[in-house]
Scaffold this motif. Structure first.
Motif, mmCIF file in Angstrom:
data_model
loop_
_atom_site.group_PDB
_atom_site.id
_atom_site.type_symbol
_atom_site.label_atom_id
_atom_site.label_comp_id
_atom_site.label_asym_id
_atom_site.label_seq_id
_atom_site.Cartn_x
_atom_site.Cartn_y
_atom_site.Cartn_z
ATOM 1 N N ASN A 1 0.771 -1.333 -0.124
ATOM 2 C CA ASN A 1 -0.074 -0.058 0.045
ATOM 3 C C ASN A 1 0.782 1.234 0.083
ATOM 4 O OD1 ASN A 1 -2.021 -1.899 0.174
ATOM 5 N ND2 ASN A 1 -2.547 -1.268 2.189
ATOM 6 N N GLU A 2 2.078 1.267 0.337
ATOM 7 C CA GLU A 2 2.706 2.337 0.704
ATOM 8 C C GLU A 2 3.718 2.654 -0.682
ATOM 9 O OE1 GLU A 2 5.009 1.799 4.275
ATOM 10 O OE2 GLU A 2 3.332 2.035 5.368
ATOM 11 N N SER B 1 -2.233 13.398 -1.437
ATOM 12 C CA SER B 1 -3.227 12.787 -1.804
ATOM 13 C C SER B 1 -4.580 13.856 -1.923
ATOM 14 C CB SER B 1 -3.689 11.795 -1.175
ATOM 15 O OG SER B 1 -2.997 10.426 -1.097
ATOM 16 N N ASN C 1 -1.036 10.922 -6.794
ATOM 17 C CA ASN C 1 -0.653 11.491 -5.358
ATOM 18 C C ASN C 1 -0.032 12.675 -5.067
ATOM 19 O OD1 ASN C 1 1.714 11.175 -2.747
ATOM 20 N ND2 ASN C 1 -0.516 10.186 -2.160
ATOM 21 N N TYR D 1 4.870 3.773 -4.653
ATOM 22 C CA TYR D 1 4.611 4.826 -5.607
ATOM 23 C C TYR D 1 5.303 4.538 -6.611
ATOM 24 C CZ TYR D 1 2.660 6.964 -1.387
ATOM 25 O OH TYR D 1 1.826 7.231 -0.053
ATOM 26 N N SER E 1 0.144 6.378 -6.730
ATOM 27 C CA SER E 1 -0.015 5.497 -5.842
ATOM 28 C C SER E 1 -0.356 4.115 -6.146
ATOM 29 C CB SER E 1 -0.729 5.964 -4.625
ATOM 30 O OG SER E 1 -1.212 4.942 -3.591
ATOM 31 N N LYS F 1 3.744 11.446 -8.988
ATOM 32 C CA LYS F 1 3.815 10.343 -8.398
ATOM 33 C C LYS F 1 2.571 9.630 -8.146
ATOM 34 C CE LYS F 1 4.361 10.676 -3.700
ATOM 35 N NZ LYS F 1 5.093 10.889 -2.216
#
Length: 600
Positions: free
Chosen positions: A58-59, A108, A81, A61, A74, A72
């Motif tokens: 999830n973290e 975000s 993002n 990019y 996600s 960037k």
């Protein structure tokens, strides 16, 4: 008696200027052609794979980058993002200049999602909850990022793809494609987008007054003709729009524009204003991405957008040929035309000199004054002639003192005709200059080329200059002292005094002395009003008006002392007077004179 007609014309002009300032302060080619969007599936044979696909958490990019943008994206939700504008900086209050990296989108602040139905028809699959796997391809012209997510309910069979295409050169737009395979579809897919707009400038309140949403709609049943409209910059609004061409989330100098491939038939837009904090506004919209009726239930879905993240540069926006340049607030009606086709043309021409922008504004002031010099000359000439014929006007006032006022005014008008002047021309000249005066209020705070540019003690020509911060706030004035505004007000006061010196010499004690005194009071009140009203405006505006009044003082001396010969004008008026005396009047005057001699 003091010439009342000319002064009334001047006062009317002044009142109109005051009204304009008050109003301004308080009430503050279709681009998507067939080749703009990919209609068919992307062909990968011309691209080289530079990163292998791998499952991301999830973290993670993925980045797309060219000479002006760094984006960037996600892996969770496949959303953009962060958008970093490489050629621009945000205001840094620590150093009182534009030195911070400018992230148009950050943390975000932009979110968008599609809702998909499950097998039972409920929209419970949100794209923001999906984990996407990135594939990056590169060519000489573009970088392509394909974000692929599987349907959580049906593994390895259904998938959603987000495709981002960014050009390698100075390109501020990115193409965005939505594609599905075997995803359950209905008549339409709900699409939601929301953006929080941050502050990047010195004066947050001033910046917020220029931040709002613009949109373009098709007219006449989706013809090529479009019109551009906007939301309020102050109020929270909600609006339902049909046949949307594009929608822009605009700040003072930057914007995010979202352009769908096909017109959005029905879209709900909302805008929320924030008085305090980092966020200026929150703008969002919801719509349905319609599916053709003849498509089968399990057939693939394709839809595309174009996103523009960049500066409000007039020439750059105009290149897209979709009326994006109309979101730059140059004013309404003919004021917009004055800014776009008069001031902007002069400014861009002088900009080629590569001089300091403060010097460019000074040169621009001189050029505008030269262009308007015929009007200035006529005003000064009218003032000089009115001063010369003042004795004749006094004689008429005495002659018709006890008679009908209309008869006196008719006699005065005949005198004006003999002198070859129209007293209303002074009012017309003033009215002509009011649009010029007001247009500049809209011009300087919107020119991105002036943003962050310094001149002498000024750190940003699009914001106010401050030489002293006050521990309190003065109503209308603010909590800082602008030196340029102060210099402009003093120059305006000096010009007003010099202009009225000649008039004061001609004023005699009469019944209208109180009226004349009130008129002079309004004239001298003007510099004080301007000092209060434009203290927080763009310093470029104060610089322009300061130089303009210095030039006015110089022109007044030059025209009156050199160009206008009072003796020649006086002789011309006398000749005109003799031409207009009829033979009957001349004979009667001679007979009366002889009769008096005989009687004597």
């Amino acid at each position: 008696m003091y010439n009342k007609n000319v002064d009334q014309s001047s006062i009317i002009g002044l009142f109109l200027i005051l009204f304009v300032i008050t109003f301004f302060t308080y009430f503050f080619d279709n681009e998507h052609k067939k080749n703009d969007f990919i209609k068919e599936k992307l062909q990968y044979k011309n691209f080289s794979l530079i990163k292998k696909d791998q499952i991301k958490n999830n973290e993670d990019y993925t980045f797309l980058e060219n000479k002006v943008l760094k984006i960037k994206i996600s892996n969770k939700g496949g959303e953009i993002n962060n958008v970093f504008l490489k050629k621009y900086k945000a205001y840094n209050p620590t150093f009182s200049n534009h030195s911070k990296n400018l992230h148009l989108i950050n943390d975000s602040s932009l979110s968008y999602k599609i809702l998909f139905p499950n097998k039972k028809g409920f929209y419970n699959i949100h794209s923001t909850n999906l984990i996407f796997r990135p594939f990056i391809f590169s060519s000489k012209e573009n970088k392509i990022l394909i974000m692929k997510a599987e349907n959580p309910n049906v593994k390895n069979q259904d998938f959603l793809e987000y495709v981002y295409i960014l050009g390698n050169k100075n390109q501020y737009h990115i193409d965005f494609f939505i594609r599905t395979k075997n995803f359950p579809l209905k008549k339409g897919l709900p699409f939601e987008l929301e953006q929080k707009i941050f502050s990047f400038e010195k004066d947050r309140n001033w910046e917020n007054s220029y931040t709002k949403s613009y949109y373009s709609i098709y007219n006449n049943n989706n013809s090529e003709i479009t019109s551009v409209k906007s939301f309020s910059e102050k109020n929270t609004e909600e609006k339902r729009i049909s046949d949307l061409n594009w929608i822009a989330h605009k700040q003072q100098f930057f914007t995010s524009i979202f352009i769908p491939e096909k017109p959005l038939k029905d879209i709900f837009v909302y805008s929320e204003n924030f008085t305090y904090g980092k966020c200026l506004k929150k703008i969002g919209w919801k719509t349905f991405l319609n599916i053709d009726k003849d498509k089968k239930k399990d057939e693939n879905f394709n839809f595309s957008f174009r996103f523009y993240f960049g500066p409000l540069d007039f020439n750059l926006l105009k290149e897209y040929k979709n009326n994006y340049e109309n979101i730059i607030p140059f004013g309404w009606g003919f004021l917009k035309w004055i800014n776009k086709y008069f001031f902007l043309v002069i400014f861009q021409f002088l900009e080629k000199t590569n001089l300091n922008y403060g010097i460019i504004i000074i040169l621009m002031t001189i050029v505008v004054k030269l262009i308007l010099s015929p009007i200035t000359y006529r005003q000064y000439k009218l003032s000089a002639i009115m001063k010369l014929i003042h004795p004749e006007i006094e004689e008429l006032n005495k002659k018709y003192k006890n008679e009908d006022t209309l008869k006196k005014q008719r006699a005065i008008m005949e005198l004006y005709q003999k002198a070859g002047i129209n007293p209303m021309s002074g009012c017309i000249s003033t009215l002509f200059q009011i649009p010029i005066f007001y247009s500049l209020f809209k011009f300087f705070p919107t020119i991105i080329n002036l943003r962050g540019k310094s001149f002498l003690w000024v750190d940003d020509l699009t914001s106010y200059d401050s030489i002293l911060e006050l521990p309190f706030s003065i109503p209308f004035y603010g909590s800082h002292v602008s030196l340029l505004t102060l210099l402009y007000s003093l120059a305006l006061l000096a010009y007003t005094k010099l202009s009225n010196d000649g008039r004061k010499n001609n004023i005699q004690q009469n019944d209208n002395e109180n009226v004349i005194s009130d008129m002079n009071f309004i004239l001298y009140l003007m510099p004080v009003i301007m000092l209060l009203f434009i203290n927080s405006y763009a310093s470029a505006l104060s610089l322009y008006y300061f130089i303009s009044n210095i030039i006015n003082i110089g022109l007044m001396f030059f025209i009156k002392k050199i160009m206008l010969n009072n003796k020649k004008i006086f002789i011309k008026i006398r000749k005109e007077n003799r031409k207009h005396i009829s033979w009957k009047k001349l004979i009667k005057q001679l007979l009366d004179k002889n009769k008096n001699n005989i009687t004597g």
